[in-house]
Design a protein around this motif. Structure first.
Motif, PDB file in Angstrom:
ATOM      1  N   VAL A 272       0.845  -1.200   0.000  1.00 26.05           N
ATOM      2  CA  VAL A 272       0.000   0.000   0.000  1.00 26.05           C
ATOM      3  C   VAL A 272       0.881   1.252   0.000  1.00 26.05           C
ATOM      4  O   VAL A 272       0.653   2.189  -0.775  1.00 26.05           O
ATOM      5  CB  VAL A 272      -0.943  -0.003   1.216  1.00 26.05           C
ATOM      6  N   SER A 273       1.910   1.274   0.850  1.00 26.38           N
ATOM      7  CA  SER A 273       2.765   2.463   0.899  1.00 26.38           C
ATOM      8  C   SER A 273       3.594   2.623  -0.365  1.00 26.38           C
ATOM      9  O   SER A 273       4.052   3.730  -0.674  1.00 26.38           O
ATOM     10  CB  SER A 273       3.676   2.415   2.131  1.00 26.38           C
ATOM     11  N   ALA A 274       3.784   1.531  -1.127  1.00 21.75           N
ATOM     12  CA  ALA A 274       4.498   1.634  -2.399  1.00 21.75           C
ATOM     13  C   ALA A 274       3.729   2.496  -3.399  1.00 21.75           C
ATOM     14  O   ALA A 274       4.313   3.009  -4.357  1.00 21.75           O
ATOM     15  CB  ALA A 274       4.732   0.244  -2.988  1.00 21.75           C
ATOM     16  N   VAL A 275       2.426   2.646  -3.168  1.00 19.36           N
ATOM     17  CA  VAL A 275       1.623   3.503  -4.045  1.00 19.36           C
ATOM     18  C   VAL A 275       2.225   4.904  -4.108  1.00 19.36           C
ATOM     19  O   VAL A 275       2.268   5.532  -5.167  1.00 19.36           O
ATOM     20  CB  VAL A 275       0.159   3.548  -3.552  1.00 19.36           C
ATOM     21  N   TRP A 276       2.702   5.416  -2.971  1.00 20.41           N
ATOM     22  CA  TRP A 276       3.306   6.752  -2.975  1.00 20.41           C
ATOM     23  C   TRP A 276       4.826   6.675  -2.765  1.00 20.41           C
ATOM     24  O   TRP A 276       5.458   7.649  -2.386  1.00 20.41           O
ATOM     25  CB  TRP A 276       2.681   7.633  -1.902  1.00 20.41           C
ATOM     26  N   GLY A 277       5.415   5.535  -3.075  1.00 12.78           N
ATOM     27  CA  GLY A 277       6.842   5.342  -2.855  1.00 12.78           C
ATOM     28  C   GLY A 277       7.730   5.869  -3.953  1.00 12.78           C
ATOM     29  O   GLY A 277       8.947   5.854  -3.819  1.00 12.78           O
ATOM     30  N   ALA A 278       7.150   6.338  -5.059  1.00 14.69           N
ATOM     31  CA  ALA A 278       7.953   6.887  -6.158  1.00 14.69           C
ATOM     32  C   ALA A 278       7.147   7.994  -6.842  1.00 14.69           C
ATOM     33  O   ALA A 278       6.061   8.373  -6.386  1.00 14.69           O
ATOM     34  CB  ALA A 278       8.342   5.788  -7.145  1.00 14.69           C
ATOM     35  N   HIS A 279       7.676   8.490  -7.934  1.00 17.88           N
ATOM     36  CA  HIS A 279       7.172   9.733  -8.525  1.00 17.88           C
ATOM     37  C   HIS A 279       5.696   9.680  -8.917  1.00 17.88           C
ATOM     38  O   HIS A 279       4.880  10.490  -8.451  1.00 17.88           O
ATOM     39  CB  HIS A 279       8.025  10.089  -9.745  1.00 17.88           C
ATOM     40  N   GLU A 280       5.323   8.746  -9.786  1.00 20.91           N
ATOM     41  CA  GLU A 280       3.959   8.743 -10.332  1.00 20.91           C
ATOM     42  C   GLU A 280       2.903   8.559  -9.246  1.00 20.91           C
ATOM     43  O   GLU A 280       1.892   9.263  -9.220  1.00 20.91           O
ATOM     44  CB  GLU A 280       3.814   7.643 -11.404  1.00 20.91           C
ATOM     45  N   GLY A 281       3.142   7.602  -8.364  1.00 15.60           N
ATOM     46  CA  GLY A 281       2.164   7.345  -7.310  1.00 15.60           C
ATOM     47  C   GLY A 281       2.082   8.463  -6.295  1.00 15.60           C
ATOM     48  O   GLY A 281       0.993   8.789  -5.803  1.00 15.60           O
TER      49      GLY A 281
ATOM     50  N   LEU B 233      -0.074  11.068  -7.644  1.00 20.59           N
ATOM     51  CA  LEU B 233      -1.483  10.717  -7.493  1.00 20.59           C
ATOM     52  C   LEU B 233      -1.943  10.969  -6.062  1.00 20.59           C
ATOM     53  O   LEU B 233      -3.061  11.468  -5.833  1.00 20.59           O
ATOM     54  CB  LEU B 233      -1.701   9.245  -7.874  1.00 20.59           C
ATOM     55  N   LEU B 234      -1.104  10.639  -5.079  1.00 16.04           N
ATOM     56  CA  LEU B 234      -1.454  10.926  -3.689  1.00 16.04           C
ATOM     57  C   LEU B 234      -1.645  12.421  -3.479  1.00 16.04           C
ATOM     58  O   LEU B 234      -2.582  12.849  -2.804  1.00 16.04           O
ATOM     59  CB  LEU B 234      -0.361  10.395  -2.755  1.00 16.04           C
ATOM     60  N   TRP B 235      -0.756  13.236  -4.061  1.00 18.08           N
ATOM     61  CA  TRP B 235      -0.869  14.699  -3.959  1.00 18.08           C
ATOM     62  C   TRP B 235      -2.221  15.150  -4.503  1.00 18.08           C
ATOM     63  O   TRP B 235      -2.949  15.912  -3.857  1.00 18.08           O
ATOM     64  CB  TRP B 235       0.291  15.348  -4.719  1.00 18.08           C
ATOM     65  N   ALA B 236      -2.563  14.682  -5.733  1.00 18.74           N
ATOM     66  CA  ALA B 236      -3.826  15.094  -6.359  1.00 18.74           C
ATOM     67  C   ALA B 236      -5.027  14.601  -5.553  1.00 18.74           C
ATOM     68  O   ALA B 236      -6.030  15.319  -5.408  1.00 18.74           O
ATOM     69  CB  ALA B 236      -3.893  14.559  -7.793  1.00 18.74           C
ATOM     70  N   PHE B 237      -4.937  13.382  -5.010  1.00 20.45           N
ATOM     71  CA  PHE B 237      -6.022  12.818  -4.214  1.00 20.45           C
ATOM     72  C   PHE B 237      -6.237  13.631  -2.934  1.00 20.45           C
ATOM     73  O   PHE B 237      -7.376  13.945  -2.566  1.00 20.45           O
ATOM     74  CB  PHE B 237      -5.690  11.364  -3.876  1.00 20.45           C
TER      75      PHE B 237
ATOM     76  N   SER C  15     -12.813  27.421  -6.891  1.00 19.94           N
ATOM     77  CA  SER C  15     -12.344  27.599  -8.258  1.00 19.94           C
ATOM     78  C   SER C  15     -10.821  27.665  -8.312  1.00 19.94           C
ATOM     79  O   SER C  15     -10.189  27.051  -9.187  1.00 19.94           O
ATOM     80  CB  SER C  15     -12.952  28.868  -8.859  1.00 19.94           C
ATOM     81  N   VAL C  16     -10.216  28.398  -7.386  1.00 19.64           N
ATOM     82  CA  VAL C  16      -8.751  28.480  -7.351  1.00 19.64           C
ATOM     83  C   VAL C  16      -8.149  27.107  -7.055  1.00 19.64           C
ATOM     84  O   VAL C  16      -7.147  26.702  -7.672  1.00 19.64           O
ATOM     85  CB  VAL C  16      -8.291  29.514  -6.303  1.00 19.64           C
ATOM     86  N   MET C  17      -8.757  26.357  -6.142  1.00 22.48           N
ATOM     87  CA  MET C  17      -8.270  25.011  -5.854  1.00 22.48           C
ATOM     88  C   MET C  17      -8.419  24.107  -7.076  1.00 22.48           C
ATOM     89  O   MET C  17      -7.574  23.239  -7.330  1.00 22.48           O
ATOM     90  CB  MET C  17      -9.014  24.428  -4.654  1.00 22.48           C
ATOM     91  N   GLY C  18      -9.476  24.326  -7.848  1.00 22.76           N
ATOM     92  CA  GLY C  18      -9.639  23.583  -9.093  1.00 22.76           C
ATOM     93  C   GLY C  18      -8.537  23.896 -10.092  1.00 22.76           C
ATOM     94  O   GLY C  18      -8.051  23.011 -10.808  1.00 22.76           O
ATOM     95  N   MET C  19      -8.117  25.147 -10.147  1.00 19.16           N
ATOM     96  CA  MET C  19      -7.013  25.526 -11.042  1.00 19.16           C
ATOM     97  C   MET C  19      -5.722  24.816 -10.651  1.00 19.16           C
ATOM     98  O   MET C  19      -4.964  24.358 -11.514  1.00 19.16           O
ATOM     99  CB  MET C  19      -6.816  27.037 -11.007  1.00 19.16           C
ATOM    100  N   VAL C  20      -5.463  24.730  -9.345  1.00 17.66           N
ATOM    101  CA  VAL C  20      -4.274  24.013  -8.889  1.00 17.66           C
ATOM    102  C   VAL C  20      -4.381  22.533  -9.262  1.00 17.66           C
ATOM    103  O   VAL C  20      -3.404  21.914  -9.711  1.00 17.66           O
ATOM    104  CB  VAL C  20      -4.094  24.184  -7.369  1.00 17.66           C
ATOM    105  N   SER C  21      -5.573  21.968  -9.110  1.00 16.25           N
ATOM    106  CA  SER C  21      -5.784  20.559  -9.487  1.00 16.25           C
ATOM    107  C   SER C  21      -5.514  20.331 -10.964  1.00 16.25           C
ATOM    108  O   SER C  21      -4.948  19.296 -11.345  1.00 16.25           O
ATOM    109  CB  SER C  21      -7.216  20.134  -9.150  1.00 16.25           C
TER     110      SER C  21
ATOM    111  N   MET D 293      -0.416  16.162   3.362  1.00 14.02           N
ATOM    112  CA  MET D 293      -1.593  16.832   3.926  1.00 14.02           C
ATOM    113  C   MET D 293      -1.248  18.274   4.306  1.00 14.02           C
ATOM    114  O   MET D 293      -2.073  19.182   4.168  1.00 14.02           O
ATOM    115  CB  MET D 293      -2.090  16.075   5.148  1.00 14.02           C
ATOM    116  N   GLY D 294      -0.016  18.478   4.778  1.00 18.56           N
ATOM    117  CA  GLY D 294       0.416  19.835   5.097  1.00 18.56           C
ATOM    118  C   GLY D 294       0.713  20.653   3.866  1.00 18.56           C
ATOM    119  O   GLY D 294       0.246  21.787   3.716  1.00 18.56           O
ATOM    120  N   TYR D 295       1.525  20.086   2.963  1.00 20.90           N
ATOM    121  CA  TYR D 295       1.844  20.782   1.712  1.00 20.90           C
ATOM    122  C   TYR D 295       0.579  21.247   0.997  1.00 20.90           C
ATOM    123  O   TYR D 295       0.415  22.410   0.644  1.00 20.90           O
ATOM    124  CB  TYR D 295       2.588  19.837   0.767  1.00 20.90           C
ATOM    125  N   VAL D 296      -0.298  20.267   0.743  1.00 20.94           N
ATOM    126  CA  VAL D 296      -1.492  20.544  -0.054  1.00 20.94           C
ATOM    127  C   VAL D 296      -2.475  21.401   0.737  1.00 20.94           C
ATOM    128  O   VAL D 296      -3.188  22.233   0.165  1.00 20.94           O
ATOM    129  CB  VAL D 296      -2.150  19.216  -0.506  1.00 20.94           C
ATOM    130  N   GLY D 297      -2.514  21.210   2.054  1.00 19.46           N
ATOM    131  CA  GLY D 297      -3.417  22.016   2.867  1.00 19.46           C
ATOM    132  C   GLY D 297      -3.122  23.497   2.777  1.00 19.46           C
ATOM    133  O   GLY D 297      -4.032  24.333   2.910  1.00 19.46           O
TER     134      GLY D 297
END
Length: 668
Positions: free
Chosen positions: A85-94, A97-101, A127-133, A178-182
């Motif tokens: 499960v943690s391998a999902v965010w263990g490298a760049h692509e995943g 995806l965690l960041w976007a999620f 709307s601004v959060m949508g632009m970042v997404s 959670m902090g970065y994106v928050g």
């Protein structure tokens, strides 16, 4: 077809982000309520599709679907499920995806829980959060698709990086993200307020709890990362001033300045332009951290990728976000009123000093982090900026920062009489100086003066907090009144401040004492041999081979004695993973409140002898205890009762009455 379902869900999430970015913003500008109302369902739709995509990638790892390139590169059939499960965010692509999620989760949270906001304001924020997404989802779909297929399908995966096969690293990235994106929430509130041209106290009240929650997550993430580095890397350090560590620390410092500045803007209507600028800067530094981690421009054990094309995309996105937000700020900020006036000796002045110091520290860290890159790009040669630069900087600025932290809670808003303030803190000053002198006296050697300074600053902070608490409770008569104060409206912010500042005092002691009085010994030992260190006797009983789920380990046994009494048995390991065969160190640690005994197993030297590294680390646990207390203080402040009350919008926008000002005199 599950990976294709995940890919399609990402495409739909991007479409939802486009709808979220365009329709509510246009509707708020041309007064079309129907378009503004699209914001909430679009936020819900975007999160739903991101949840589907994330679940699809988790499933691909759990079922060992090596037809997915990302799973083949970072999964393995023998990998324990928690690390699958943690391998999902263990490298760049995943991790992208965690960041976007997580960004989708924050967007949904604002849509659901910010119901006291006017519809226009909410529409602009979402709307601004949508632009970042849009930026991150486009980056993922066009350059970093986690669902890309590979053919022919390998029979086994390449396994997750052994460094990441650890519980601490399973939870550290989500907390950090959670902090970065928050911080994008504070950024979005600031941009929405600039677009609407209404930088009154209400927007500060709306964004303050969201910013504090993001700051709490960032605090927890940084603390977890430090703890992981300490026990996992095998060298006993808790902070390396690594570029990626710095990339997380810089937004934390600016976010710390931001939550203090928001308090002033909410209560006094001052610092409006400065507060907005801090909100823009905090999220911009989060994006800069993303660039450093994923571009390969700086070397770090934490880096995810070294692809220049991906780095260029993030750099362009970074320039658009920072350039666009600063251009909007330059356009709108001159029209913003300066807010409430205050004298030189006031809480506002001290908080402004606190802000400036935090920003200056951030600037020095940024300079030290990017200096090697700048020198190389300009052809000036190679340089390395390390511990001496950063440590000297903190030794210079920390005393001033702690001094202001102690004075702040004792000082009144707007104006405070100098003689009265001196009368209040003179006892704290005397006690702290005496404590510092006593701490420096026993050992006349290099470093004792620094120990005395650390004790003096910590005692100063604790005693001023006590004086502030005594003053606050002096107006409450009886035990019932005092207990009622703990649950009163506004108390969460005050007691959260006390706890967080106390955490800083604990952290200061931990950092100073482990830095000055840490003892290290590298030694060769054969079975049965003993060695003395810091009053402890270490006896090496040899090494045995132990199989793991996906690794083979050499496990040493070291028995530790003090005055002929056995204290503990430590079992450090040297692991060799079956797929990625580089050796990994697992330290043996006996944790204590005032000291750690730490043993790291080195290399086999023949004849049963091994190299070992022994450490005695005084007060090292206080570093993470301080971090936990700081985070708990933030939680108390974020869940202050006044942020949970349904407040009439007109009341929120109106200035505080004298009675309200008196009631909140002690809050920060």
């Amino acid at each position: 077809m599950i990976p294709e379902l995940g890919h399609f869900a990402l495409i739909l999430a991007l479409l939802m982000a486009l709808v979220l970015a365009v329709f509510p913003m246009v509707g708020s500008l041309n007064n079309t309520p129907g378009w503004v109302a699209v914001a909430r369902p679009a936020a819900f739709g975007q999160f739903t599709f991101l949840l589907i995509a994330f679940a699809c990638l988790v499933n691909a790892f759990l079922v060992n679907d090596f037809s997915v390139t990302y799973v083949a590169q970072h999964g393995n059939t023998k990998l324990p499920n928690i690390y699958k499960v943690s391998a999902v965010w263990g490298a760049h692509e995943g991790s992208l995806l965690l960041w976007a999620f997580i960004l989708g989760g924050w967007t949904l949270a604002v849509a659901l829980f910010a119901r006291s906001l006017p519809d226009e304001m909410l529409g602009r924020v979402l709307s601004v959060m949508g632009m970042v997404s849009i930026g991150f989802l486009s980056f993922m779909l066009f350059t970093s698709n986690p669902f890309a297929r590979t053919f022919p399908v390998p029979t086994e995966g390449r396994d997750l990086n052994p460094l990441l096969q650890d519980f601490g690293l399973a939870i550290h990235p989500p907390m950090l993200y959670m902090g970065y994106v928050g911080l994008s929430v504070a950024f979005s509130f600031a941009i929405a307020a600039l677009i609407g041209g209404k930088l009154d106290t209400s927007w500060a009240r709306w964004s303050r709890p969201w910013t504090t929650v993001a700051w709490v997550f960032l605090t927890i993430g940084i603390t977890l990362g430090s703890w992981w580095a300490y026990y996992e890397l095998g060298w006993g350090g808790w902070w390396f001033w690594d570029p990626v560590e710095n990339a997380s620390f810089m937004p934390w410092l600016v976010a710390t300045a931001l939550i203090h500045s928001l308090a002033v803007t909410e209560k006094r209507g001052a610092f409006k332009r400065w507060t907005v600028l801090l909100a823009l800067l905090a999220f911009s530094l989060s994006l800069l951290g993303t660039f450093l981690v994923r571009s390969g421009v700086l070397t770090s054990v934490h880096s995810f990728a070294a692809d220049p094309a991906r780095g260029l995309y993030i750099l362009v996105f970074l320039c658009i976000v920072i350039g666009g937000s600063l251009a909007l700020y330059a356009w709108r900020a001159p029209d913003v009123s300066s807010g409430g006036s205050f004298n030189v000796l006031s809480r506002e002045t001290l908080l402004l000093g606190n802000n400036l110091l935090l920003v200056v520290i951030t600037a020095f860290i940024l300079l030290g982090t990017l200096a090697p890159l700048i020198y190389d790009a300009l052809g000036w040669g190679k340089i390395s900026v390390g511990f001496p630069w950063f440590n000297t900087m903190f030794i210079i600025f920390t005393p001033f920062l702690v001094l202001l932290m102690g004075l702040g809670p004792l000082t009144r808003w707007k104006h405070h009489d100098a003689a009265d303030l001196l009368r209040q803190f003179r006892i704290a000053l005397l006690v702290s100086i005496c404590a510092g002198v006593l701490a420096a006296l026993p050992v006349f050697k290099e470093g004792s003066a620094y120990a005395g300074l650390a004790v003096m600053l910590s005692v100063w902070l604790v005693t001023t907090l006590f004086l502030s608490l005594r003053r606050r409770l002096s107006y409450r008569r009886g035990v019932a009144a005092i207990l009622k104060d703990f649950s009163a409206r506004g108390s969460g912010s005050y007691y959260g401040m006390l706890l967080a500042h106390f955490g800083v005092a604990v952290f200061t002691i931990g950092v100073t004492f482990v830095t000055l009085y840490d003892i290290e010994k590298d030694i060769r030992m054969a079975p049965g041999e003993e060695v003395e260190l810091a009053g402890y006797t270490f006896r090496f009983d040899g090494v045995e081979s132990v199989p793991g789920p996906n690794y083979q380990a050499d496990r040493g046994t070291i028995r530790v004695f003090r005055q002929d009494r056995e204290i503990t048995t430590l079992t450090p390991e040297k692991r060799t993973y079956l797929v990625q065969t580089k050796p990994m160190t697992e330290a043996g640690i006996d944790a204590g409140f005032t000291r750690d005994i730490y043993v790291s197993l080195g290399e086999a030297l023949g004849g049963g002898s091994w190299s070992l590294r022994l450490y005695y680390k005084p007060f090292v646990r206080w570093i993470w205890l301080g971090g936990i207390l700081i985070a708990l203080g933030g939680i108390l402040a974020a869940f202050d009762k006044r942020y949970r009350l349904a407040v009439n919008r007109k009341v929120m926008a109106s200035p505080a009455t004298p009675k309200d000002k008196l009631a909140t005199q002690g809050q920060t």
